[in-house]
Structure formats: C-alpha cells, structure tokens
Design an enzyme around this catalytic site. Structure first.
Site, mmCIF file in Angstrom:
data_model
loop_
_atom_site.group_PDB
_atom_site.id
_atom_site.type_symbol
_atom_site.label_atom_id
_atom_site.label_comp_id
_atom_site.label_asym_id
_atom_site.label_seq_id
_atom_site.Cartn_x
_atom_site.Cartn_y
_atom_site.Cartn_z
ATOM 1 N N LYS A 172 12.527 30.293 58.960
ATOM 2 C CA LYS A 172 13.452 30.505 60.069
ATOM 3 C C LYS A 172 12.842 29.979 61.368
ATOM 4 C CE LYS A 172 15.350 34.912 58.336
ATOM 5 N NZ LYS A 172 16.790 34.605 58.295
ATOM 6 N N ARG B 124 19.820 38.462 48.210
ATOM 7 C CA ARG B 124 20.712 38.567 47.046
ATOM 8 C C ARG B 124 19.923 38.515 45.732
ATOM 9 N NH1 ARG B 124 23.924 33.464 49.119
ATOM 10 N NH2 ARG B 124 23.221 34.489 51.023
#
Length: 471
Positions: free
Chosen positions: A242, A316
């Site tokens: 990020k 996820r």
C-alpha cells in the site's frame, strides 16, 4: 474500561437537573410557557431548534439552572439525541422532563467514552448521570455500550500492541468469563488445515504468528450459529504494498474481529439460547522473503484453489478458511464481519456498512434491527452475474476481481464460495472507523453494524420478553 453502569441510574426522585426537550414543530408553543427570564436567556444565546442545539436556562437561584435541547421529534427519541449534552454538560445528575429517555440512554453513555491509554496525562472524567424510571432497560443498554467500547478500544489500539496474540488474549478473557472453550491453531500448525490463513500470515510469523482463534459456547440442544471475523492486525498490503496514506489506518484492519468478539460477548453475557461458534482469523499481512506472492496458487481448507491476483486482497483469504471451518459444524446461521473493501466505502461512505445476505428474511431482520437500534446497514446485491470476474486460467478462482468495478460484490461472491449452501449467511463489509466525530460517536474506532446484528440475533433466538419489543 469505563464503568458505563455508573452513567444510567434508576430514577428514585433524587435531586437532578432538568433536561427540557423541544422540537421544531412545538418550539414556539413551548417557549410561551417559559418565564421572561428564561426567554431572555434563550434570546441572548440565539437558541434555535436545530439538531443538537442546547442552552442553559437560569433558575430562581444560581444553582437551580436547567437545560433545553432540540431533538428531531420529542415523541420518538433517537439513540443519539442527548449525546451532545452528555459530552458538554457539567458532571452531575440529569432527568428528562415529562418522559423517559428511552433509546437515548445508549448515546448518553457512549458519548462519555474516552481512549486515553497512551496519553501521559489522562483527562479527568466527571460522570454525567442520566436517570430513568425504565429500570429494565438499563442493563441491556449498558451491555451494548460496553460492547461498543470494546470494539473502539480494540480498533484504536496500535498494531504493535494489538497483534494476533493480543486478539487471542481478548478471546481467552471472553471465553473464561462465560464458560466458553477456547481453541487456537497457530503458526506452522495452520499450514495443513488452514493454508490460506497460514500463507497470509507467514511473513510475520517470527514475531506475530498467525492463528485461527475459536470459542465454543452453549448447550448441545440449542441452534448452532457461527460468528466469523477478519483479524488482520496490520495490513501493509504485502508485496502489493500500500502507499503510505493507505497504510496509515491499517491498525483498524482487525475491525471485523473486534466486532465479532464484542458480538460473541453479548451473546454469552445475555445467556442467549444458542450454540455459539466464534472464529477469528488473526494475522499480520507483512513483507518478508517468506511473503506470499502475486501469481501464487493457494489451496484452501475447503479444497478450492485460489490464484493470487493481489496480495492486498488478503482478508477474504483469511475469511475463506475460517468460513470453511465454521461450515463443518453445520450452523443454521453464519454472520461475518470484515473491513474488506475500499469499494464499499466508495459506494456507501464510512458510516454505512455494506451488508450482503443469501437470504431475504435474514437481510430484512438485519435492516429492521439496525433501524430499531439507530445502527443503520445497507443491503448490497450478492449478484452472481459478476462471478465470472473471479475466474482465472489456472485455478478454481482468483482472490481479486479482473475488473475495478463491483469490488465489494466480487469480494462477497468470493466468500460465498466458502459458505455451505444450506446455511443462512450474512456478510458485513464495515469500515470500523469514524473519520470525524459526531455526538456520541468520537473520531476513531467505531462499531458499525454491531447492534444491528445483535438485534437480529435477539429477535430470532431470544424468546424472553424484552422491554418495548416483541418476545
């Protein structure tokens, strides 16, 4: 944690300052009933019946003052309508004139929350106490305020002090307090049984070993439910790193786990007649020579293979293995919470959690629970038409959609592949953070969707009479 039970007390006629409630429709009529001295004070304060506006009304002597505040509707108080008063008024006891505060006791308590664990000098806390004759409503409201504070505390704590081991300790505290059984699968032991959790967390294994944390609680004969939380205690993005701005708040990426632990404690503390299975996948998504890579193919606990399109779509993966484990016990209901996608925030903003459900009745119960508790949620479509965006050339599915569109939906569709077809399931994509303060809701860690889910569980499983609600 602050003792919220001190902030709401039974009204036994003790001395207390009066809170006058007005709304826009009835303000002029109310104003005519006030003394010239009070009307002069309101005019001097330029008081208008705008949201959260309040003013001090002078009494006959200096110490006999009262306060007036504006609400949207004096006949239907929200959870937040008195929260600003609880932030601003001097310490002491207060009583609403002519009616009970109802749902507003929740906001009165949560407005007095403080997170000062890291301040060298904590601000002094003077309690503002609200009185109510509805004694039966106090304990449930206090429980929800404590659960909300737990979410805030866990999310606000820096990642250096809130890693996977800290989440395990919190789960251990809850399990011990209510007679639950704690099971932890940790480190290399994950590789065979929970390979996706292991892959995400292995880069940080030396100092922050990944783990699946499970709490089992309840009687064998009660209906089985599963609560599943994403506990990514810090998310660097992995090798798909990020930018600095995107990493700044990633201590909150365990917000799903915080919600689930708080919800599990509500279930156990209330004695809800269910057989609870609480699961938290706790990892740090770090960068090292052992980090999982774009292009890797992981085998999941369920047996499905997953090609990694983006290492920043790690939550996820953690949830996939945890949901598969939950499904093995054949629960009739599964609820998961996760800070899963930026796409949900683009669609709905920070205050409104996206809710996906594979059952219309469950979705309706969650929406109704959110409306009743002033904890709104918004149902998003679990639309199989986007399932092809998760297709890959070499594995059963990919962890990242092939398009930038519909990101929160494709993430939910990924999770759906790990949910048993005969289980009713809801997924919350929540932000767990409030970028700016509102009355009763300070900037920082936030419980968004927690009370909606709790209301749904009570409505479905608690047949004991509850004040103001159907049994």
């Amino acid at each position: 944690m602050f003792d919220y039970s001190d902030l709401i007390q039974p009204d036994q006629g003790q001395d207390a300052r009066t809170i006058h409630l007005v709304d826009k429709q009835g303000f002029e009529a109310w104003l005519k009933t006030r003394s010239p001295r009070e009307r002069a004070a309101l005019e001097a304060a330029d008081f208008k019946p705008a949201p959260y506006a309040h003013a001090i009304l002078p009494g006959d002597v200096a110490e006999s003052w009262s306060v007036v505040t504006s609400v949207a509707n004096v006949d239907s108080l929200s959870a937040w309508c008195l929260a600003k008063l609880a932030e601003k008024l001097p310490e002491g006891r207060y009583r609403v004139e002519g009616r009970q505060p109802g749902k507003a006791i929740f906001g009165w308590m949560t407005a007095q929350y403080r997170f000062d664990s890291y301040r060298s000098k904590a601000e002094p806390r003077g309690a503002r106490v609200l009185l109510t004759e509805d004694v039966a409503s106090i304990a449930p409201a206090v429980a929800e305020a404590r659960a909300t504070a737990l979410v805030r505390d866990l999310v606000n704590t820096p990642a250096a002090d809130m890693g996977p081991a800290a989440l395990e300790r919190e789960a251990e505290r809850i399990a011990k307090a209510y007679g639950g059984q704690l099971t932890v699968t940790k480190g290399e032991a994950l590789e065979q049984g929970y390979p996706m959790i292991h892959a995400v967390g292995r880069a940080a294994a030396k100092h922050h070993a990944p783990r699946l944390i499970e709490i089992s609680w309840g009687k064998q004969e009660h209906p089985r439910i599963a609560l599943v939380g994403k506990g990514v205690c810090f998310d660097s993005g992995g090798l798909d790193i990020k930018p600095a701005a995107g990493m700044r708040l990633m201590k909150k990426d365990m917000g799903g786990a915080a919600h689930i632990l708080a919800l599990a404690e509500l279930v156990m503390a209330s004695g809800l007649p269910v057989r609870l299975h609480c699961l938290v996948g706790a990892v740090e998504n770090a960068i090292s020579a052992d980090a999982f890579r774009p292009g890797d193919v992981l085998k999941s606990r369920l047996g499905l293979t997953v090609e990694i399109g983006n290492t920043d779509a790690e939550g996820r993966l953690v949830l996939g293995d945890a949901l598969a484990r939950a499904g093995e016990e054949k629960p009739e209901l599964i609820v998961d919470f996760a800070t899963l996608t930026g796409a949900a925030r683009v669609a709905l903003g920070p205050d409104l959690p996206a809710m996906f459900a594979n059952d219309d009745a469950l979705a309706a119960d969650l929406i109704a629970g959110g409306e009743h508790r002033d904890d709104p949620v918004w149902r998003m479509p679990l639309w199989d038409g986007y399932a092809d965006l998760l297709e890959t050339d070499i594995a059963d599915l990919g962890n990242a959609g092939s398009s930038a569109f519909a990101g929160s939906i494709t993430a939910a569709l990924f999770l759906k592949r790990f949910v048993p077809k005969d289980s009713v399931w809801a997924h919350f994509d929540t932000f767990a953070w409030r970028p700016s303060a509102r009355p009763g809701r300070p900037k920082g860690g936030a419980a968004l969707g927690l009370r909606a889910a709790w209301a749904m569980l009570q409505q479905r499983y608690d047949r004991r009479a509850r004040p103001g609600e159907a049994a």
